[in-house]
Write a protein that holds these residues in place. Structure first.
Motif, short mmCIF file in Angstrom:
data_model
loop_
_atom_site.label_atom_id
_atom_site.label_comp_id
_atom_site.label_asym_id
_atom_site.label_seq_id
_atom_site.Cartn_x
_atom_site.Cartn_y
_atom_site.Cartn_z
N ILE A 1 0.92 -1.15 -0.09
CA ILE A 1 0.00 0.07 0.05
C ILE A 1 0.79 1.23 -0.10
CG2 ILE A 1 -1.56 1.25 1.31
CD1 ILE A 1 -2.86 -1.29 2.42
N ALA A 2 1.91 1.15 0.81
CA ALA A 2 2.81 2.30 0.74
C ALA A 2 3.49 2.75 -0.60
CB ALA A 2 4.08 2.09 1.81
N ALA A 3 3.71 1.79 -1.31
CA ALA A 3 4.48 1.71 -2.89
C ALA A 3 3.40 2.27 -3.73
CB ALA A 3 5.04 0.38 -3.01
N ALA A 4 2.02 1.75 -3.55
CA ALA A 4 1.11 2.30 -4.48
C ALA A 4 0.65 3.80 -4.11
CB ALA A 4 -0.35 1.45 -3.98
N ILE A 5 0.94 4.18 -2.98
CA ILE A 5 0.71 5.67 -2.63
C ILE A 5 1.79 6.34 -3.21
CG2 ILE A 5 0.57 7.40 -0.69
CD1 ILE A 5 -0.83 5.11 0.85
N LEU A 6 3.12 5.92 -2.71
CA LEU A 6 4.36 6.65 -3.12
C LEU A 6 4.55 6.95 -4.53
CD1 LEU A 6 6.66 5.97 0.10
CD2 LEU A 6 5.38 7.88 -0.51
N LEU A 7 4.57 5.85 -5.32
CA LEU A 7 5.06 5.79 -6.77
C LEU A 7 4.30 6.74 -7.69
CD1 LEU A 7 5.80 1.92 -7.50
CD2 LEU A 7 7.35 3.93 -7.48
N PRO A 8 2.75 6.82 -7.51
CA PRO A 8 2.34 7.94 -8.49
C PRO A 8 2.67 9.32 -7.81
CG PRO A 8 0.69 6.26 -7.62
CD PRO A 8 2.07 6.13 -6.64
N LEU A 9 3.10 9.79 -6.57
CA LEU A 9 3.37 10.89 -6.16
C LEU A 9 4.85 11.41 -6.28
CD1 LEU A 9 1.51 11.09 -2.73
CD2 LEU A 9 0.90 12.03 -4.82
N LEU A 10 5.84 10.27 -6.16
CA LEU A 10 7.24 10.73 -6.24
C LEU A 10 7.72 9.72 -7.38
CD1 LEU A 10 7.89 10.62 -2.21
CD2 LEU A 10 7.40 12.45 -3.63
N GLY A 11 7.16 9.02 -8.00
CA GLY A 11 7.86 8.18 -9.08
C GLY A 11 8.51 9.18 -9.94
N PRO A 12 7.93 10.31 -10.43
CA PRO A 12 8.71 10.56 -11.43
C PRO A 12 9.86 11.20 -11.29
CG PRO A 12 6.36 11.58 -11.64
CD PRO A 12 6.43 10.42 -10.34
N ARG A 13 10.08 11.64 -9.82
CA ARG A 13 11.37 11.91 -9.33
C ARG A 13 12.51 11.07 -9.72
NH1 ARG A 13 11.33 15.30 -3.74
NH2 ARG A 13 9.38 16.72 -4.16
#
Length: 320
Positions: A53-65
């Motif tokens: 769940i943490a990965a599902a939240i963080l990847l859309p938000l910070l994945g482009p970085r």
């Protein structure tokens, strides 16, 4: 010691104090949240869904970085995450699952500051003076007082190697993170660590048939607890203090987490607190003060990290 080096020496600020307090509280929350979650599901199931769940939240938000960070830096973030999250949590939780008492695990984990202080002195060029060494040993004594009733509890001797291995893994991750300091900052570090942990824990749980979704509301409440307080708060504060204060300081602060967890468990679960716990809290408080505080002239003892060559120092002085 040059004047420019003196100016760059770290000093304790209100932001450092706030980050240190956040680290102690949020890191302790992980033990409390785990105690909540393991009432409803196995430990690896809890860890798997926590990180998925943490990965599902963080990847859309910070994945482009992540696309703006070089592959080498991403690889180093992944290695640090493997040590400081996957191997650390895997060793500790598996050891407890096989019969090592929580108190014995806390005492074994409390050896980490001593390991990090020794490694930091040799590999990072951090000065570990008599004041800091006294604080580290005093902190170990304080933790021993808090958990002394549980020392020796557990099953066969070999299962104690699991939390010991987890402690060594966290020590290695701490030293590597401080030595490498890969580009990207705390958001990138946390994102990569979470993705690595999600892949590792979900893969392990799937192999052993424990990746099913629990239906209990209490389980999902514990997952939210771990996501917000432990994953975002705990490891975020850990990485922040590591960057601001160094490996020895962040490890010294971890001495406060076992007694803090004991008080938290008393408030939430009614666990008893005896005289030894109160005494241990006091000893740990003094120990952390010795480790994280500096006399006014203590910054003169700071040394240049071993990764800095003399030629680099000359260039910095010319440019200043």
């Amino acid at each position: 010691m040059t004047e420019s080096a003196l100016r760059s020496a770290p000093r304790t600020s209100p932001a450092d104090v706030a980050a240190a307090a956040a680290l102690v509280v949020f890191w302790s929350s992980g033990f409390v949240g785990t105690q909540l979650g393991t009432r409803y599901a196995p430990a690896d199931t809890l860890l798997a869904w926590r990180y998925l769940i943490a990965a599902a939240i963080l990847l859309p938000l910070l994945g482009p970085r992540l696309f703006r960070v070089r592959r080498g830096a991403l690889g180093r973030h992944a290695v640090v995450g493997l040590f400081s999250q996957v191997l650390y949590l895997g060793g500790v939780t598996t050891g407890i699952g096989l019969g090592v008492s929580a108190g014995t695990c806390a005492l074994i984990a409390a050896l980490q500051p001593l390991v990090v202080a020794t490694a930091a002195r040799r590999l990072l060029g951090e000065v570990v003076g008599g004041r800091t060494r006294l604080g580290l040993w005093l902190g170990l004594a304080g933790v021993a007082i808090v958990v002394s009733a549980d020392v020796g509890a557990g099953g066969s001797w070999w299962i104690h190697l699991l939390p010991a291995g987890g402690m060594l893994a966290l020590s290695a991750g701490t030293v590597l993170g401080q030595r490498w300091q890969p580009a990207g900052g705390v958001p990138v570090s946390l994102t990569v660590h979470v993705v690595v942990a999600a892949a590792a824990f979900s893969g392990e749980a799937a192999v052993f048939g424990r990746l099913s979704v629990p239906g209990s509301a209490g389980y999902w409440w514990s997952v939210v607890w771990l996501l917000v307080l432990s994953t975002a708060g705990g490891y975020g504060a850990y990485l922040l203090v590591l960057r601001r204060g160094g490996a020895t300081r962040v490890s010294g602060l971890l001495y406060l987490t076992p007694p803090t967890t004991t008080v938290w468990a008393w408030a939430m679960f009614g666990d008893s607190i005896g005289v030894r716990t109160v005494l241990g809290l006091a000893v740990c408080a003094v120990a952390v003060w010795l480790v994280v505080s500096r006399p006014r002239n203590d910054h003169v003892q700071q040394v240049i990290p071993c990764s800095t060559r003399p030629a680099d120092l000359v260039k910095r002085e010319k440019s200043s």
